[in-house]
Scaffold this motif. Structure first.
Motif, PDB file in Angstrom:
ATOM      1  N   SER A   2       0.804  -1.213   0.000  1.00  0.00           N
ATOM      2  CA  SER A   2       0.000   0.000   0.000  1.00  0.00           C
ATOM      3  C   SER A   2       0.840   1.268   0.000  1.00  0.00           C
ATOM      4  CB  SER A   2      -0.940   0.000   1.206  1.00  0.00           C
ATOM      5  OG  SER A   2      -0.200  -0.012   2.417  1.00  0.00           O
ATOM      6  N   ALA A   3       2.071   1.185   0.496  1.00  0.00           N
ATOM      7  CA  ALA A   3       2.929   2.369   0.561  1.00  0.00           C
ATOM      8  C   ALA A   3       3.701   2.603  -0.729  1.00  0.00           C
ATOM      9  CB  ALA A   3       3.898   2.252   1.728  1.00  0.00           C
ATOM     10  N   GLY A   4       3.662   1.659  -1.661  1.00  0.00           N
ATOM     11  CA  GLY A   4       4.397   1.810  -2.916  1.00  0.00           C
ATOM     12  C   GLY A   4       5.219   0.580  -3.227  1.00  0.00           C
ATOM     13  N   THR A  25      20.481   3.892  -9.341  1.00  0.00           N
ATOM     14  CA  THR A  25      20.461   5.180 -10.036  1.00  0.00           C
ATOM     15  C   THR A  25      19.704   6.231  -9.241  1.00  0.00           C
ATOM     16  OG1 THR A  25      18.511   4.521 -11.300  1.00  0.00           O
ATOM     17  CG2 THR A  25      20.647   4.128 -12.321  1.00  0.00           C
ATOM     18  N   THR A  26      18.816   5.788  -8.361  1.00  0.00           N
ATOM     19  CA  THR A  26      18.006   6.711  -7.561  1.00  0.00           C
ATOM     20  C   THR A  26      18.564   6.941  -6.166  1.00  0.00           C
ATOM     21  OG1 THR A  26      16.054   5.912  -8.722  1.00  0.00           O
ATOM     22  CG2 THR A  26      15.670   7.132  -6.692  1.00  0.00           C
ATOM     23  N   HIS A  27      19.098   5.896  -5.523  1.00  0.00           N
ATOM     24  CA  HIS A  27      19.470   5.954  -4.106  1.00  0.00           C
ATOM     25  C   HIS A  27      20.970   5.877  -3.855  1.00  0.00           C
ATOM     26  CE1 HIS A  27      15.240   5.576  -3.125  1.00  0.00           C
ATOM     27  NE2 HIS A  27      15.177   4.588  -4.012  1.00  0.00           N
ATOM     28  N   GLY A  28      21.785   5.821  -4.908  1.00  0.00           N
ATOM     29  CA  GLY A  28      23.226   5.685  -4.714  1.00  0.00           C
ATOM     30  C   GLY A  28      23.579   4.251  -4.354  1.00  0.00           C
ATOM     31  N   GLY A  45      10.912   1.772  -4.369  1.00  0.00           N
ATOM     32  CA  GLY A  45      10.794   1.974  -5.809  1.00  0.00           C
ATOM     33  C   GLY A  45      10.816   0.677  -6.586  1.00  0.00           C
ATOM     34  N   ASP A  46      10.600   0.798  -7.890  1.00  0.00           N
ATOM     35  CA  ASP A  46      10.546  -0.382  -8.754  1.00  0.00           C
ATOM     36  C   ASP A  46      11.731  -0.452  -9.716  1.00  0.00           C
ATOM     37  OD1 ASP A  46       9.933   1.650 -10.496  1.00  0.00           O
ATOM     38  OD2 ASP A  46       8.119   0.735 -11.293  1.00  0.00           O
ATOM     39  N   GLY A  51      14.684  -6.911 -13.571  1.00  0.00           N
ATOM     40  CA  GLY A  51      15.771  -7.776 -13.118  1.00  0.00           C
ATOM     41  C   GLY A  51      15.707  -9.190 -13.638  1.00  0.00           C
ATOM     42  N   ALA A  52      14.512  -9.694 -13.913  1.00  0.00           N
ATOM     43  CA  ALA A  52      14.381 -11.061 -14.411  1.00  0.00           C
ATOM     44  C   ALA A  52      14.896 -11.199 -15.843  1.00  0.00           C
ATOM     45  CB  ALA A  52      12.928 -11.514 -14.329  1.00  0.00           C
TER      46      ALA A  52
END
Length: 75
Positions: A2-4, A25-28, A45-46, A51-52
């Motif tokens: 529910s939070a993402g 790329t987003t969080h280092g 995030g997604d 990845g598969a």
């Protein structure tokens, strides 16, 4: 969730692996928890949604300080 979305990678690391990291790329640099020959890392995030098919590049650090990069396919 529910939070993402959440990105998660977990697996066997081996007894000589003391650290596993992913360059987001987003969080280092995201560091995994490594314990008992296994690792797990997660972040919001997604980013790992492909990845598969494309794989995920991780860097392992070994007890002797050496490093290796591996591309894991998520299933």
């Amino acid at each position: 969730m529910s939070a993402g979305d959440i990105s998660l990678v977990a697996g066997t690391a081996g007894a000589e692996v003391v650290a596993v990291a992913y360059r987001s790329t987003t969080h280092g640099e995201v560091h995994a928890t490594v314990n008992g020959g296994h690792f797990a890392l997660w972040f919001p995030g997604d980013e790992l949604r492909d990845g598969a098919t494309e794989g995920v590049q991780l860097e392992a650090t070994f007890r002797d300080g050496s490093t290796a990069t591996a591309v894991l396919t998520l299933t």
